[in-house]
Design a protein around this motif. Structure first.
Motif, PDB file in Angstrom:
ATOM      1  N   ARG A 176      20.815 -18.318  10.253  1.00  0.00           N
ATOM      2  CA  ARG A 176      22.244 -18.705  10.426  1.00  0.00           C
ATOM      3  C   ARG A 176      23.051 -18.633   9.262  1.00  0.00           C
ATOM      4  NH1 ARG A 176      23.998 -22.316  14.198  1.00  0.00           N
ATOM      5  NH2 ARG A 176      22.380 -22.711  16.004  1.00  0.00           N
ATOM      6  N   CYS A 219      25.396 -12.728   7.309  1.00  0.00           N
ATOM      7  CA  CYS A 219      24.852 -11.205   7.453  1.00  0.00           C
ATOM      8  C   CYS A 219      25.876 -10.269   8.296  1.00  0.00           C
ATOM      9  CB  CYS A 219      23.525 -11.370   8.122  1.00  0.00           C
ATOM     10  SG  CYS A 219      22.686  -9.978   8.525  1.00  0.00           S
ATOM     11  N   ARG A 254      24.204 -10.329  12.037  1.00  0.00           N
ATOM     12  CA  ARG A 254      23.881 -11.605  12.741  1.00  0.00           C
ATOM     13  C   ARG A 254      24.421 -11.324  14.033  1.00  0.00           C
ATOM     14  NH1 ARG A 254      25.645 -17.273  11.041  1.00  0.00           N
ATOM     15  NH2 ARG A 254      27.368 -16.653  12.262  1.00  0.00           N
ATOM     16  N   TYR A 270      21.446 -18.045  17.333  1.00  0.00           N
ATOM     17  CA  TYR A 270      21.854 -17.272  16.088  1.00  0.00           C
ATOM     18  C   TYR A 270      20.783 -16.523  15.453  1.00  0.00           C
ATOM     19  CZ  TYR A 270      26.392 -19.366  16.722  1.00  0.00           C
ATOM     20  OH  TYR A 270      27.674 -19.858  17.425  1.00  0.00           O
ATOM     21  N   GLY A 271      20.714 -15.297  14.999  1.00  0.00           N
ATOM     22  CA  GLY A 271      19.620 -14.628  14.216  1.00  0.00           C
ATOM     23  C   GLY A 271      19.801 -13.162  14.181  1.00  0.00           C
ATOM     24  N   LEU A 272      18.835 -12.603  13.949  1.00  0.00           N
ATOM     25  CA  LEU A 272      18.510 -11.107  13.679  1.00  0.00           C
ATOM     26  C   LEU A 272      17.925 -10.539  15.098  1.00  0.00           C
ATOM     27  CD1 LEU A 272      17.551 -10.845  10.067  1.00  0.00           C
ATOM     28  CD2 LEU A 272      19.839 -11.136  10.951  1.00  0.00           C
ATOM     29  N   TRP A 316      18.867 -13.025   4.487  1.00  0.00           N
ATOM     30  CA  TRP A 316      18.452 -12.168   5.840  1.00  0.00           C
ATOM     31  C   TRP A 316      17.459 -11.477   5.384  1.00  0.00           C
ATOM     32  CZ3 TRP A 316      18.272  -6.858   5.801  1.00  0.00           C
ATOM     33  CH2 TRP A 316      19.233  -6.346   5.106  1.00  0.00           C
TER      34      TRP A 316
END
Length: 609
Positions: A291, A294, A297, A307-309, A484
């Protein structure tokens, strides 16, 4: 005139030979033989010129007969009509989609033999130097290599030196010595740091407050306190870097993932070099929770973290080995990393390690497409199975309709691809497309549900990436971070442990549990650092005693030099109480607070008893 008459008779005879012979009688055949005999007798009486003509006519007859030897032309007209009607019966009626694609109701290639695209030429096995790995650490070191650790060490120490300069500037003293917890690290300590991350994952403490793991009231984890101090662990966690910061801005002009690109590419290459997967593979996406700030993201509402990569992965559907990975890095700047993120191109890049190996790919409806599946079959010799979205133009209208009987199926066939629409319940249909299945077989094991084999096969091979996600979360090493690259590093460590466990099981031919494997891996990465730490003078003696106990080494007998004050072994480290007394039994330095007094008579009785 005789010449023209003879030529006409030859043409007539040849035409009669190519007509339907089913209605001819034996008497008519005898008449043809007689006429041919008469023709030969007449030509023999014609002289030299007639001989030339007869030879030419025979050459013409041979040429015509050779042309009639073609299988298509040699068949009678009635058989040709029967064959055409049979062909129409095999094709049968068909469904038509919006774009005019025809799907026949009957199988187009009812082959008895196994199709060439379903014959796998390679099978699951460990390959190259990975076959020599015998311990847990050696298997893990295949994927996180020594070169990768050295690269991380160089950039981490560079960051630590910057921190030391900043600390000196803050103190207004350039010669100010940095605190002990801010010293540069070593490859041994870096491995110990990673080992603690694995042990925290085994203990389900990856998201727990670090202070709770280093508690001294009996509720903490002893191995954390003996390996390094809490302050040192937090400092290393903040100082770990994966690239040269001085050139990062230049590399970011062509790559959004410049801060972690080198380590990630090396890890993916190691995964492809160490193992050959089984015949069934899965392509899907996974999400690493993040979160922070980035550029790439993403938000995926149906994922637990949301939420994330996002990482697109190619995984073995049988043993869940991670073979290929690609991080979704958004719209890249112009350069070598500016690639399309459309499903067709993503799959094209992911399947390169297994191209032309006759394996099967399973993916969901985000990837599945009519053109993609035929491209994989024709260009890469890979079959594929996947669910299809109902808005695809190649899907017939009748396959989308929901007013059908539950547990009913509709099949559509083409030469190399099959489509099925299954109604699991009222007002719902599931559409699956496959280049591996070519019939309308129903799985009898499903009972009254009457599921097609295409559906059951898809269900059995679709969860490869999801299982990797589940395995990673069960012993997760990830910790909360605002950077990240650290989130990607935690993800690499999780997948490296999964792959290393598969290699270890294959090489040792054992069924070790992942819990035991990761615990042994973490301890093996820590022990080297413990051997170097036990000889340091600044650590408390009670920590040294615990280190020796963990290493299985005997504690040395204490020798107290008369008149010299040393630290009491039983006092807490914060008190730092010095004493000149020692225990008469073990010679351990103790202060008066931890000593027991007895009179001479009791001492004599104790010694005599």
């Amino acid at each position: 005139m005789d010449f023209e008459r003879q030529e006409e008779r030859i043409r007539t005879m040849l035409e009669e030979a190519t007509t339907d012979s089913s209605g001819e009688s034996s008497s008519e055949q005898e008449t043809d033989h007689c006429s041919e005999h008469e023709l030969n007798s007449e030509t023999e009486q014609e002289g030299d010129d007639s001989v030339d003509v007869s030879s030419n006519s025979r050459q013409e007859e041979v040429a015509v007969n050779e042309s009639c030897n073609d299988p298509e032309d040699d068949l009678p007209l009635s058989l040709l009509r029967q064959r055409d009607s049979a062909s129409r019966q095999v094709n049968g009626p068909f469904y038509t989609s919006k774009d005019g694609t025809k799907w026949y109701k009957n199988c187009q290639r009812p082959n008895v033999r196994l199709r060439s695209e379903n014959i796998v030429t390679e099978h699951a096995r460990v390959k190259n130097t990975a076959r020599d790995a015998g311990t847990e650490y050696e298997c893990w070191n295949i994927f996180v290599t020594t070169n990768m650790l050295q690269e991380i060490l160089i950039h981490t120490n560079s960051k630590i030196r910057q921190r030391q300069r900043d600390n000196a500037n803050a103190a207004d003293n350039a010669n100010c010595k940095a605190p002990s917890y801010m010293q540069e690290t070593t490859i041994c300590e870096l491995k110990a740091f990673i080992g603690l991350l694995y042990l925290a994952g085994v203990a389900k403490s990856n998201r727990q407050c670090l202070k709770d793991l280093w508690r001294t009231d009996g509720t903490g984890v002893d191995i954390f306190r003996t390996t390094m101090s809490l302050q040192r662990f937090q400092f290393l966690q903040n100082a770990v870097r994966f690239d040269d910061k001085s050139t990062r801005e230049e590399r970011k002009q062509t790559d959004n993932m410049a801060a972690f690109r080198s380590i990630f590419d090396q890890f993916v290459q190691c995964c492809q070099n160490a193992y050959s997967p089984s015949e069934f593979l899965t392509i899907d996406e996974m999400l690493l929770a993040f979160r922070g700030r980035c550029l790439f993201r993403v938000y995926i509402p149906n994922k637990p973290a949301k939420y994330g990569l996002k990482i697109l992965a190619l995984v073995d559907a049988k043993n869940f080995y991670v073979l290929n990975l690609e991080v979704y890095s958004g719209k890249q700047p112009p350069g070598p990393y500016a690639v399309s993120n459309k499903p067709f191109e993503v799959v094209e890049r992911l399947i390169q390690p297994v191209s032309r190996s006759h394996r099967n790919l399973t993916f969901d409806n985000w990837f599945t497409g009519y053109e993609l599946m035929l491209h994989l079959l024709n260009e890469h010799r890979l079959t594929s199975v996947g669910t299809v979205r109902k808005n695809k133009r190649q899907i017939p209208e009748s396959f989308i309709r929901t007013d059908r009987q539950p547990n009913s199926s509709l099949f559509g066939f083409q030469k190399d691809i099959t489509l099925v629409s299954y109604a699991p319940k009222k007002n719902k249909v599931v559409i699956v497309m496959s280049t591996m299945h070519h019939d309308n077989s129903i799985d009898v094991s499903t009972g009254e549900k009457q599921k097609p084999e295409m559906i059951t096969f898809y269900n059995s091979t679709k969860a490869g990436v999801d299982v990797v996600d589940e395995l990673s979360s069960s012993y997760n090493v990830s910790r909360n971070s605002k950077r990240w690259p650290m989130t990607l590093f935690y993800g690499v460590l999780n997948m490296a442990a999964i792959n290393a466990c598969i290699i270890y099981r294959a090489n040792k031919n054992v069924t070790i549990k992942r819990t035991e494997f990761i615990r042994n891996l973490g301890l093996s990465m820590i022990y080297e650092h413990l051997h170097s730490r036990k000889s340091k003078k600044h650590i408390p003696n009670y920590i040294r005693q615990r280190i020796l106990k963990q290493l299985g080494e005997p504690s040395p007998r204490h020798v107290n030099i008369p008149g010299r004050y040393v630290r009491c072994q039983d006092c807490p480290y914060k008190k730092d109480r010095k004493t000149k007394y020692s225990c008469n039994a073990c010679a351990k330095p103790i202060c008066m607070e931890h000593a027991k007094f007895i009179c001479e008579n009791c001492a004599d009785l104790d010694s005599s008893g």
